[in-house]
Scaffold this active site. Structure first.
Site, PDB file in Angstrom:
ATOM      1  N   GLU B 257      44.325  24.751  47.460  1.00  0.00           N
ATOM      2  CA  GLU B 257      44.905  25.941  46.667  1.00  0.00           C
ATOM      3  C   GLU B 257      44.080  26.518  46.373  1.00  0.00           C
ATOM      4  O   GLU B 257      43.434  26.517  45.279  1.00  0.00           O
ATOM      5  CB  GLU B 257      46.201  25.517  45.788  1.00  0.00           C
ATOM      6  N   CYS B 296      46.636  31.443  39.371  1.00  0.00           N
ATOM      7  CA  CYS B 296      46.585  31.903  40.955  1.00  0.00           C
ATOM      8  C   CYS B 296      47.734  32.562  41.253  1.00  0.00           C
ATOM      9  O   CYS B 296      47.667  33.206  42.485  1.00  0.00           O
ATOM     10  CB  CYS B 296      46.565  30.383  41.563  1.00  0.00           C
TER      11      CYS B 296
END
Lengths: 515, 515
Positions: B257, B296
């Site tokens: 990720e 994020c």
């Protein structure tokens, strides 16, 4: 000079500008054709597929794309005789082995054509049911599978130029993803011819199916984040692909099917000569000789209870002794050649290494090929090796000799057998032989995590089972660890690789528009 | 000298033998603790987890492992006050932001505890129905999902030391896979303390949960083919992980990720001041300031119809102007600090780069922090940038400034908006704002392939929706392309990463023993 096979890229035929690499008949040694990719504008070709063919394919429904696959099946069936000729000439295969590649490929493609029909008039797939994101059911999460907006690059192996294309292209095209295939050079002719026939028939959108023959230099450079690459071949090449910036930085999705030291295991409690014993013997001999042992899924290690080591050695050797090896054009020949001198050398080298640690239970190395010049033909008879100390012999669990070669290994009890099988560090397939359904089920569960497929042979399916090494489109093909960690086929599961999963969180009224 | 935090590895506490790296309070600048992993025998620690904890976990059923997670939840709840203190001190977060990390982690873990209960007294999962392999139904293929016999290594990011551990550890432990977590050094204390508390409580098998704090040197070297590694962080580190031999040669499964230039999009046809417009404005301001923009999933690009550019700029700026920034211990403060001087420098550098291509619509850079020394505290006010030429401005689609920063961008029509969103090259999440359910559904489908999640906000869910950046365990977390191509969470889907799929081909009587 032999004919230069054309590449098909950017919706047109393109000849390489170099002298080309010759393709040889591995039995006769004659030059059949040449391939070359020198000077091709790969970036333009990939962009054409991505930007022209991709949207054209994705504008269709799964059912419509399934109908395209059915049209491709018809084209392939119409040219089947030519494929048999090419396979015999370029791969040195007998008819039964050609069938696995050619008819197996057509059958697999046909399976995905039918699957497309069953998926119906949709352009994306729902993944599960909507899930509440709180107590109030008015706001929920619905997962979807949607086709990736990229190309699928296939870098394929020399042993299945036909099936290897279609088992990947079927799921990709059905998903709406254009295909670019780079066949292994030694046997590239069949792949090239099949693509040429399909392109010429005009049954697919322009750019939906491309072929690049020859060197793979620079082939990964045009890949972009939504493209995918699927590779079948050696662990060394797999590592190179995984280390390419398109993968490490661009997150290009990679599927790898690498080598594998597959196992066959006769469960404890089966006597010599029992039905299960005979089924193991038959399957081991068949797997060793089919396609001259050039299958990623072939049995490489045969495990039997230690008391049966001698009986199994004798029974398998007796079957191997009947295998006629030589020119596939001769009707008496049951096993053709390896695909190339390079493979012949590799098999000889691997055999020599294994022989330092094993005894030879059946030696086919010196067998004279029927109807072929032994100095020219890439023929080698089947060889069964054996090692009474299965624990102390690391090489037999680690070295894949890609030819008609397997090693017989004795085990003490079930736990010992499972531990030995696991020394393969992850394989494509293990087969189990026995007559106790509960014991077979338990053994399958024990080995499932380290194999993509567990094939169970019991007397009631003696005439029904589909074979240890035969890859059925309904079942997963791939394996963890040294087998590469990939997943292919498995029915509708094959579409996962070409789709992206997304969760849509929305009002239930909005989610109703996703169906 | 501050306390040296202990690692937990091989079932015991272990101090590093080096001087240690200090962890600092990003608001006060004081040293809180030190971490060090010098001299740890990583290979022995990984082997202990793999060989001791793995079998112990896999001997349990999903329901039993779910009960273990529920016990962990209780331990975490009992120590919650300490976690809030650590978070304030080491991450500089206000209570609402601490809650996202601490309570969000506990909630996610609790969700997987309940999921375990629902999966019941089983040790593997069936994947679909059995499929016939021929006309005769006596021989079929059944797919299974079985836990991998390895460890799960988590290399985590500094922004979620609590949630980042549990959103991964929940699915891993539920799958029977032991966890080794390496938290980002700057904020490692919370992760270390949570692991320490759970280990001390003795609720998990020895070695099921390990933590290594400090340098990540050599951390990938002990990985073996059945292990998995999950990384959250920069694209550069992701590429290093992907290039490690354990991955390239050993086929260790990797989940990444990485960074992501997420989008918020107000659909065409919504007027300034409309409900959808106001929902976008509110969410954009909230996403920019929550966790000081260190998520994020935070909105980085805000797309509005070009006629609404000025109105949106004014409305978002007005909200940002109310944001009090400073010492999180002061009750008037709404937004705390960044986690470190390094992050402050990185945000300032990124802002300077973006400012060369954009206009400043709200400038928080000069805002004096409340109750904090501006020369010491890592505080920065929110900054809204804008670029009227969204097409010509490559940097805003490519540079993630990991702080309270976003850029407003105008679009001409829906197709233009979608094309601009896609310039992010794959993102974790896009949010859509509008009042037309059909248009919202259509836009969600359009963007689904390039996003792990599409979050749709319409007036009827104004009070129900879970937030653009908030990661719910029910929904997929991850995104294609530059977002790393990973998949986490998504309810039961999270278990896939920790399981291996296998097809068992057998007589129907044998398959009956797999249930």
């Amino acid at each position: 000079m032999s004919q230069l096979l054309l590449n098909h890229l950017a919706g047109r035929s393109q000849a390489g500008s170099g002298a080309g690499t010759p393709l040889l008949d591995p039995v006769l040694g004659t030059e059949l054709a040449r391939v070359d990719a020198t000077g091709l504008d790969l970036a333009a070709g990939f962009a054409f597929a991505r930007e022209q063919a991709g949207p054209a394919l994705r504008a269709l429904t799964y059912a419509q794309r399934g109908a395209l696959l059915a049209a491709v099946v018809k084209v392939l069936q119409a040219n089947r005789d030519a494929y048999y000729e090419i396979s015999t000439a370029n791969s040195g295969t007998v008819k039964n082995d050609t069938a696995i590649d050619v008819d197996g490929g057509i059958y697999t493609l046909g399976t995905y054509a039918k699957l497309g029909e069953s998926l119906g008039e949709r352009r994306h797939l729902l993944d599960g049911e909507a899930a509440r994101l709180g107590k109030d059911p008015a706001f929920q999460s619905q997962h979807l599978m949607v086709p990736t907006r990229g190309v699928a690059l296939f870098i394929n192996a020399f042993n299945f130029p036909g099936w290897g294309l279609w088992e990947k292209a079927g799921p990709a095209l059905l998903s709406g993803v254009p295909v670019i295939v780079k066949p292994a050079t030694a046997t590239a002719w069949l792949t090239q011819r099949m693509v040429q026939d399909v392109v010429a028939a005009g049954v697919l959108p322009a750019g939906a199916l491309s072929v690049v023959c020859g060197s793979s230099a620079g082939l990964l450079d045009p890949l972009q984040p939504f493209d995918v690459v699927s590779f079948t071949g050696s662990a060394e090449t797999a590592a190179i692909i995984r280390s390419h910036p398109a993968v490490t930085h661009g997150s290009v999705r990679v599927n790898i099917e690498a080598d594998s030291i597959n196992s066959a295991l006769l469960l404890p409690g089966e006597a010599a000569g029992s039905e299960a014993f005979e089924l193991l013997v038959k399957e081991a001999a068949r797997e060793m000789t089919q396609k001259s042992g050039q299958k990623c899924t072939a049995i490489r290690r045969i495990f039997v209870p230690e008391a049966l080591y001698g009986a199994a050695a004798g029974a398998i050797a007796a079957r191997l002794a009947k295998t006629t090896v030589g020119n596939p054009r001769n009707e008496s020949v049951r096993m053709g050649s390896l695909v190339s001198r390079a493979q012949l050398a590799s098999v000889r080298e691997g055999l020599a290494a294994l022989k330092q640690h094993t005894e030879v239970l059946h030696d086919g190395a010196g067998q004279a090929p029927v109807d072929a010049d032994p100095a020219v033909a890439c023929c080698v008879g089947p060889t069964l090796l054996g090692a009474r100390d299965a624990d102390g012999n690391a090489l037999v669990h680690d070295l894949e000799v890609f030819g008609p070669v397997a090693t017989l290994l004795p085990y003490r009890d079930a736990a010992h057998a499972f531990a030995l099988v696991r020394r393969g560090q992850g394989s494509l397939v293990a087969s189990l032989y026995g007559s106790d359904a509960a014991a077979l089920g338990s053994a399958a569960l024990e080995l499932a995590d380290s194999h993509g497929r567990v094939h169970v042979v019991s007397p009631e399916v003696a005439a029904l089972h589909t074979g240890h090494g035969n890859v059925m489109p309904q079942s997963l093909h791939g394996g963890p660890g040294r087998a590469g960690g990939g997943e292919e086929l498995g029915g509708v599961r094959a579409l996962n690789f070409y789709h992206r999963r997304a969760a849509v969180q929305a009002a239930t009224a909005v989610l109703a528009h996703l169906n």
